[in-house]
Enzyme design. Structure first.
Site, mmCIF file in Angstrom:
data_model
loop_
_atom_site.group_PDB
_atom_site.id
_atom_site.type_symbol
_atom_site.label_atom_id
_atom_site.label_comp_id
_atom_site.label_asym_id
_atom_site.label_seq_id
_atom_site.Cartn_x
_atom_site.Cartn_y
_atom_site.Cartn_z
ATOM 1 N N SER A 144 42.165 -36.208 -30.062
ATOM 2 C CA SER A 144 40.715 -35.984 -30.138
ATOM 3 C C SER A 144 40.263 -36.262 -31.566
ATOM 4 O O SER A 144 41.088 -36.268 -32.482
ATOM 5 C CB SER A 144 40.414 -34.517 -29.796
ATOM 6 O OG SER A 144 39.073 -34.202 -30.092
ATOM 7 N N TYR A 157 41.527 -24.981 -30.341
ATOM 8 C CA TYR A 157 41.621 -26.332 -29.754
ATOM 9 C C TYR A 157 41.987 -27.367 -30.820
ATOM 10 O O TYR A 157 42.904 -28.172 -30.631
ATOM 11 C CB TYR A 157 40.266 -26.678 -29.115
ATOM 12 C CG TYR A 157 40.157 -28.068 -28.522
ATOM 13 C CD1 TYR A 157 40.815 -28.399 -27.346
ATOM 14 C CD2 TYR A 157 39.370 -29.043 -29.139
ATOM 15 C CE1 TYR A 157 40.690 -29.673 -26.795
ATOM 16 C CE2 TYR A 157 39.245 -30.315 -28.597
ATOM 17 C CZ TYR A 157 39.908 -30.622 -27.421
ATOM 18 O OH TYR A 157 39.793 -31.889 -26.882
#
Ligand code: NAD
Length: 259
Positions: A144, A157
């Protein structure tokens, strides 16, 4: 039909929905056979059935990637139904965000790491011996932009996504001599069905969607297909001298300076 992945067998985790499902669709279109490994039995079977209507080659195996025994069983089942995997796409992850770091419970910390990091490792550890025996393979770890930039309230995360880059680089070095390539693919904001659900839960869904779009220099979010195509590139011989890298596909988001 082009066939950039002809005769390839791919395991894609979390492919019942979102980016994983788009990658499965594109891999099939490029001639691969695909195992959809997902914890959601209804969506996973539905995705496989729908893809097989376009042409055979997809199979669903119910899997919780956080459970190492379930991963071993899934890989064995893939070998039985399709053959030994030459491609692994580690994609299944929990995207639980929106909390201050100190309010994240021990359970939430462990749950996020169990899926987002341990899950990736369980799959790598199970397919690596098979790829080694076969003389090569390609592993793609979906990271990501949060693997490189810290946005407040994306904890833990972002920590798990940073760890994915370490996993990728470490395995690339150790398994390069066996012709196994390991790369990360790192998207910016992608318009998945779950992203639309989140926007629809706000007072002004169009404004919520537009607000995140504007942080990308391209002034829009990615379609799922715009992540699936780079995933084909990383799986195919077109990226054959590329390993240990992070391919950032984020509409330029990671190069913008914000003060
Ligand atoms: N959507 C985005 O904007 C975006 C941006 C950057 C990175 N990513 C990354 O892309 C990947 C896919 O994200 P998405 O938005 O498509 O997610 P999604 O939530 O739409 O889909 C995730 C899929 O993973 C499955 N899954 C969840 N836990 C699982 C488990 N324990 N075992 C097996 N399957 C499990 C779910 O059932 C679901 O089908 C993730 O790694 C995510 O971090 C997404």
């Amino acid at each position: 039909m082009s066939a950039r992945l002809k005769n390839q067998i791919a395991i894609i985790t979390g492919a019942a929905d979102g980016i994983g499902r788009a990658i499965a669709e594109r891999y099939l279109a490029e001639g691969a056979k695909v195992c959809i490994a997902d914890i959601n039995a209804d969506l996973g079977q539905e995705a496989a059935d729908r893809l097989n209507r376009e042409g055979p080659g997809a199979t669903f195996v119910h899997t919780d990637v956080a459970d190492p025994e379930a991963v071993q069983a899934m890989v064995a089942e893939t070998c039985r139904r399709l053959g030994n995997p030459s491609i692994l796409v580690n994609n299944a992850a929990l995207i639980e965000v929106g909390k201050d770091a100190l309010s994240v419970s021990d359970d939430a910390w462990r749950r996020n790491f169990a899926v987002n990091l341990d899950g990736y490792w369980h799959c790598c550890r199970t397919v690596l011996p098979l790829m080694k025996e076969a003389g090569g393979g390609s592993i793609i770890n979906i990271g990501s932009v949060h693997a490189f930039q810290i946005v407040p309230q994306y904890f833990p995360y972002a920590v798990t996504k940073h760890a994915i880059i370490g996993l990728t680089r470490n395995l690339a070095v150790e398994y390069g001599p066996f012709n196994i390539r390991v790369n990360a693919l790192c998207p910016g904001m992608v318009e998945t069905p779950n992203a639309f659900k989140a926007w629809e839960a706000t007072d002004d869904p169009d404004a919520a969607r537009a607000a995140i779009a504007t942080i990308h220099p391209l002034r829009r979010n990615a379609s799922m297909e715009e992540i699936a195509y780079p995933a084909v590139f990383l799986a195919s011989h077109e990226s054959s001298f590329m390993t240990g890298q992070s391919l950032i596909v984020d509409g330029g988001r990671s190069v913008v300076y914000h003060d």
